[in-house]
Design an enzyme around this catalytic site. Sequence first.
Site, short mmCIF file in Angstrom:
data_model
loop_
_atom_site.label_atom_id
_atom_site.label_comp_id
_atom_site.label_asym_id
_atom_site.label_seq_id
_atom_site.Cartn_x
_atom_site.Cartn_y
_atom_site.Cartn_z
N ASP A 154 0.74 -1.06 -0.08
CA ASP A 154 0.04 0.19 -0.07
C ASP A 154 0.75 1.43 0.43
OD1 ASP A 154 1.15 0.15 2.43
OD2 ASP A 154 -1.10 -0.23 3.41
N ASP A 156 2.64 2.99 2.11
CA ASP A 156 2.50 3.38 3.16
C ASP A 156 3.99 3.57 4.08
OD1 ASP A 156 2.98 0.82 4.68
OD2 ASP A 156 1.24 1.29 5.46
N ASP A 173 3.84 -3.19 9.77
CA ASP A 173 2.34 -2.86 9.47
C ASP A 173 1.18 -3.75 10.14
OD1 ASP A 173 0.47 -1.76 7.54
OD2 ASP A 173 1.10 -1.42 5.87
N ASP A 176 -1.31 -4.47 5.26
CA ASP A 176 -0.64 -3.93 4.06
C ASP A 176 -1.05 -3.61 2.85
OD1 ASP A 176 1.72 -2.86 2.99
OD2 ASP A 176 2.33 -5.26 2.34
N ASN A 199 -0.82 -0.38 16.93
CA ASN A 199 -0.59 -0.84 18.10
C ASN A 199 -1.45 -1.75 18.67
OD1 ASN A 199 -3.08 -0.06 19.35
ND2 ASN A 199 -2.43 2.00 20.66
N ILE A 201 -4.03 -2.07 19.99
CA ILE A 201 -5.22 -1.60 21.01
C ILE A 201 -6.88 -0.72 20.18
CG2 ILE A 201 -6.48 0.01 22.59
CD1 ILE A 201 -3.11 0.07 24.00
N SER A 231 25.31 3.65 10.43
CA SER A 231 25.89 2.06 10.49
C SER A 231 26.46 1.72 12.01
CB SER A 231 27.38 1.58 9.76
OG SER A 231 28.42 2.39 10.35
#
Length: 540
Positions: A154, A156, A173, A176, A199, A201, A231
């Site tokens: 997608d 994002d 994600d 997706d 998250n 929730i 790095s």
Amino acid sequence: MRPPRGVLAVAPLFFLLPHHTSAFPAHGDRPGTRHSNGHVCIEKLFLKSTCYLVVHTFGPDIIKLLSVDMNADVVCHTLEFCRQDAGQPLCHLYPLPKEPWEFTLEKARRIVKRPPTPKYSRSDSDICSLPFLAKICQKIKLTIENSVPFKDVDSDKHSIFPTLRGYHWRGRDCNDSDETVYPGRRPDTWDAHRDSNCNGIWGVDPKDGIPYEKKFCEGSQPRGIILLGDSAGAHFRISPEWITASQMALKSFFDLPTALTNELNWPQLSGATGFLNGIKENSLYLRLRERNRCNHRDYQNLSKNGASSQNLEKFIESLSRNQLLDHPAIVIYAMIGNDVCNGRIDPVPEMTTPEQLYSKATETLKFLNSHLPNGSHVVLSGLPDGTFLWDNLHDRYHPLGQLNEDVTYDQFYTFLSCLQVSPCHGWMSSNKTLRTLTSQRAEQLSETLKKIATSQKFTNFDLFYVDFDFQEILKEWQRRGRQPWQLVEPVDGFHPNEVASLLLAERFWNKVQSQWPEVLGKENPFNAQIEQVFGDQGGH
């Protein structure tokens, strides 16, 4: 910091691998991880084809040379992995053969029937030249250059795939196929019907009809953490088991595909955004998540091998933050090495000047101000004093020399500098004057960052500065009865290891918590309830 590519040229395993192998796909970081069958099929084909090609191209010659007691230096020069330009001194890691070098090299070339000048370009052995892999190679190349996920349906900038800039680098994600669902966004209608910010929730409490996100997260000041680093921030690491003959076993290479598809970095274990830390100290992300469970999955590690203040604009566009839709973020600017580190014989002229740093860092801050949501925070990290590397490592045996006690870090550093592939000739050098000059420039650049932090103001974030207190970390480590060399990656002899990175994260956290607690946000009083209802909130 820039990883020492010369290591790849001399190690028993890595000098076999063409540069493009940093793009090998890998499987998930945990058992049971699933990906699309087509994607896994391409991974296996790509990796298997490359292995066959490498072994077919170089394997017979290496076996021939080793069977007649040619050492790694002779093999490296014979197969043109170690190059010696006209007028350049001979670069060797192990003691020279008893016979004259040119005679030995000519003898080795006759054994493998290779002329002094190769008849073919090394690109002829490039797996990416195969037509059926050309397209995927190009996409992998763009993934690495632009620091965006390889698998992102997608678009994002978040992925369900771990490596190739996937969720080892930024929050996983949870859908997706929907670009409006990703970690770090403000919840869509309090996530009553879906988890829009990943998250873990979401839904409605059947007891009172209040969405869990509203009940547990409203007013808790959620925020993510974003690292702009080199790095060191990406946690560059070459496992000693890969190059040490006495430690080699099939299981030693279990993590090799994962490492290669992460550009030989381990961001999932980094001090800033790591979520798989194996020691008692935690990364900044895990500490922020523990402080507020609503911060779950909101991390981005935009570090890149070779990154500096002067080239950051090439990949900072990979930052994923919407000013209107997303939560604020804590951004850590930690270009701690490459502004003073390079592999040139005379590295000082190539170092970033205070004026150059001021200009480029200001450009970066203006970019952040135009992309970060209001209420964000940016912390500028100073540069370390790298003299501790030589002071604590130079007379110790490098992993390549531990078996026969024939290669010290002094010799290893000299070899990399001779090839002009040292990650930091200024500090990895027997020249005390050069080490001092490098430290002085690092201090000047740190002072420049401090000046920027105290003099510039931005509308969407507050600006802070912290010193890179590695010397204090060393003192604390020694108070525990440990040795400074135990905090450095043993193969490259340069990067801080996982323990050091997490100790630095702990010191950073304590400083921010005591001086600028508003940066971290409030502790969420509902953390226990969130864990009770949602468990681990879906993992990473």
